[in-house]
Design an enzyme around this catalytic site. Structure first.
Site, PDB file in Angstrom:
ATOM      1  N   CYS A 135     -10.050  -8.340  -0.579  1.00 54.73           N
ATOM      2  CA  CYS A 135      -9.770  -9.778  -0.492  1.00 54.73           C
ATOM      3  C   CYS A 135     -10.742 -10.476   0.439  1.00 54.73           C
ATOM      4  CB  CYS A 135      -8.349 -10.000   0.011  1.00 54.73           C
ATOM      5  SG  CYS A 135      -7.200  -8.818  -0.656  1.00 54.73           S
ATOM      6  N   THR A 138       9.272 -18.159 -16.987  1.00 56.49           N
ATOM      7  CA  THR A 138       9.566 -17.150 -18.007  1.00 56.49           C
ATOM      8  C   THR A 138       9.077 -15.792 -17.529  1.00 56.49           C
ATOM      9  OG1 THR A 138       9.354 -18.812 -19.715  1.00 56.49           O
ATOM     10  CG2 THR A 138       9.193 -16.518 -20.420  1.00 56.49           C
ATOM     11  N   GLN A 170       0.825  -1.217   0.000  1.00 54.12           N
ATOM     12  CA  GLN A 170       0.000   0.000   0.000  1.00 54.12           C
ATOM     13  C   GLN A 170       0.858   1.265   0.000  1.00 54.12           C
ATOM     14  OE1 GLN A 170      -3.318   0.621  -0.199  1.00 54.12           O
ATOM     15  NE2 GLN A 170      -3.676  -1.570  -0.517  1.00 54.12           N
TER      16      GLN A 170
HETATM   17  C1  LIG Z   1      -3.147  -5.716  -2.300  1.00 58.99           C
HETATM   18  C2  LIG Z   1      -2.275  -6.095  -1.156  1.00 58.99           C
HETATM   19  C3  LIG Z   1      -1.537  -7.290  -1.165  1.00 58.99           C
HETATM   20  C4  LIG Z   1      -1.679  -8.311  -2.265  1.00 58.99           C
HETATM   21  O1  LIG Z   1      -1.115  -7.883  -3.457  1.00 58.99           O
HETATM   22  P1  LIG Z   1      -1.530  -8.621  -4.820  1.00 58.99           P
HETATM   23  O2  LIG Z   1      -0.612  -8.063  -5.832  1.00 58.99           O
HETATM   24  O3  LIG Z   1      -2.956  -8.285  -5.074  1.00 58.99           O
HETATM   25  O4  LIG Z   1      -1.313 -10.096  -4.590  1.00 58.99           O
HETATM   26  C5  LIG Z   1      -0.696  -7.555  -0.101  1.00 58.99           C
HETATM   27  N1  LIG Z   1      -0.566  -6.685   0.917  1.00 58.99           N
HETATM   28  C6  LIG Z   1      -1.239  -5.523   0.960  1.00 58.99           C
HETATM   29  C7  LIG Z   1      -1.037  -4.590   2.106  1.00 58.99           C
HETATM   30  C8  LIG Z   1      -2.126  -5.195  -0.068  1.00 58.99           C
HETATM   31  O5  LIG Z   1      -2.807  -4.045  -0.014  1.00 58.99           O
END
Ligand SMILES: *Cc1c(COP(=O)(O)O)cnc(C)c1O
Length: 389
Positions: free
Chosen positions: A328, A238, A180
């Site tokens: 999520c 890859t 973030q």
């Molecule tokens: C979005 C997020 C993730 C996961 O990242 P992805 O690229 O979507 O797998 C992990 N940690 C934080 C704090 C996030 O905001």
């Protein structure tokens, strides 16, 4: 009116500049960076250029400390499992916090099933952990401390430099999930001292499915993805060439425009926050009260008496994208672990709405939300018989 997107902690749109930079790498420059012919060498050049771009953005000493991954979740998994596996003879204890992203928490839970021990530090009412807590949690067998740079739900900025210092006093590795933070606030591995740092392109104007893990030179790590010799034999597969190119451009742009964007986003967020508190009673702010201690675009509120989900659905009908808790966990009925950790009760946690702003948002959009949200809240509260005490 066009749709209004206030869910930038969930993901961000790919910028025009990033997209244009990526496009040639699908059709004209489609090489496999491991091939020795010219097409392959062009791909290799692009990959190594992007690696230097990430290096510069993080102020890393060496480009070889940057590894490309499939995103934030893989970076978090790799950092934690990779350290745990490489150092399991030294110790099997990990220190983290109760408010990490599930990519960290579920990885730690899996390691507990493999015989590791994890301490989940509690946080204060604003979501902060202290170096003192880290010092007290460290044991003889501690091998890793993992604390996020900024929280994805309530925007809390953690004192990463002091936390890393506390780990280093005992010669323990420090990992930070900066997914973030990267692109939103300055992230610098020299001054923060982090040994491992996760980031993800789609949170700052890059494409989804590409991220990076910074690993300080000399850090003992096992690989996570087994196969070919890519990424200096540390991460097989890859290379995602267009994605890597997109990540390089996105992080460079985000860093160049960081101050300007942060000012813009913060002023919109402050206008939104002030407007909501003026117009709606019975609202609690989740996260640091001081705007300085929160991510510039983050606003997390509990609208008392309501379910965050019902507010979201109504906002969505009006073309406004927001979130409750993190993307999520959307759809899950459990209240946010972050809101419970800062001491909210279940009802207040369920009443949470997260509005996260981005650089392309406008004052007009903020004002539109300030017009619509109070109507939605009033309407929902009336049908649910909620009264302000
Ligand atoms: C979005 C997020 C993730 C996961 O990242 P992805 O690229 O979507 O797998 C992990 N940690 C934080 C704090 C996030 O905001």
């Amino acid at each position: 009116m066009d749709r209004i997107y206030f869910d930038h902690a969930g993901t961000t749109p790919v910028t025009e500049h990033v997209l244009n930079g990526m496009l040639p790498y699908f059709r004209e420059n489609y090489g496999n960076a491991s091939s020795i012919h010219g097409t392959g060498r062009d791909a290799r050049k692009a990959v190594e250029n992007a690696r230097r771009q990430v290096q510069h953005a993080l102020c890393a000493e060496n480009a070889s400390e940057i590894y490309f991954t499939s995103g934030g979740s893989e970076s978090d998994n790799w950092a934690i499992k990779g350290c745990a596996m490489a150092q399991k003879e030294k110790g099997r204890h990990i220190v983290t916090t109760q408010i990490e992203h599930h990519a960290v928490l579920h990885t730690c839970a899996w390691l507990e099933q493999q015989g590791f021990d994890v301490t989940y530090l509690p946080v204060d009412k604003e979501g902060r952990v202290t170096p003192e807590q880290v010092r007290n949690a460290i044991r003889e067998d501690t091998i890793l401390v993992s604390v996020m740079t900024a929280n994805n739900e309530i925007g809390t900025l953690e004192p990463v430099r002091e936390l890393a210092e506390a780990a280093h006093e005992r010669h323990i590795l420090f990992h930070t999930d900066a997914v973030q933070a990267a692109g939103a606030i300055p992230v610098d591995v020299q001054s923060s001292g982090a040994d491992l740092l996760s980031l993800s392109a789609h949170k700052f104007g890059g494409p989804k499915g590409i991220g990076a893990l910074y690993v300080r030179k000399g850090t003992l790590m096992d690989r996570l993805i087994h196969g070919g010799d890519q990424e200096r034999r540390m991460r097989a597969g890859t290379e995602n060439l267009p994605g890597i190119v997109g990540l390089g451009i996105a992080i460079t742009d985000a860093c160049e425009q960081l101050e300007e964007h942060a000012l813009h986003v913060r002023s919109l967020r402050d206008r939104l926050q002030k407007g909501i508190f003026e117009r709606i009673h019975g609202v609690l702010l989740n996260g640091p009260v001081s705007a300085e201690e929160r991510l510039p675009g983050n606003l997390n509120l509990s609208i008392l008496g309501l379910q965050g989900e019902s507010v979201l659905l109504r906002l969505d009908l009006e073309g406004i994208a927001a979130s409750s808790g993190s993307a999520c966990t959307a759809g899950s009925l459990d209240p946010s672990h972050v809101l419970l950790a800062i001491g909210r009760d279940t009802d207040t946690a369920h009443a949470s709405v997260r509005l996260t702003l981005g650089w392309e948002n406008t004052e007009t959009e903020v004002d539109e939300v300030l017009r619509i949200l109070p109507e939605i809240v009033q309407d929902l509260r009336r049908t649910q018989g909620y009264e302000i005490h």
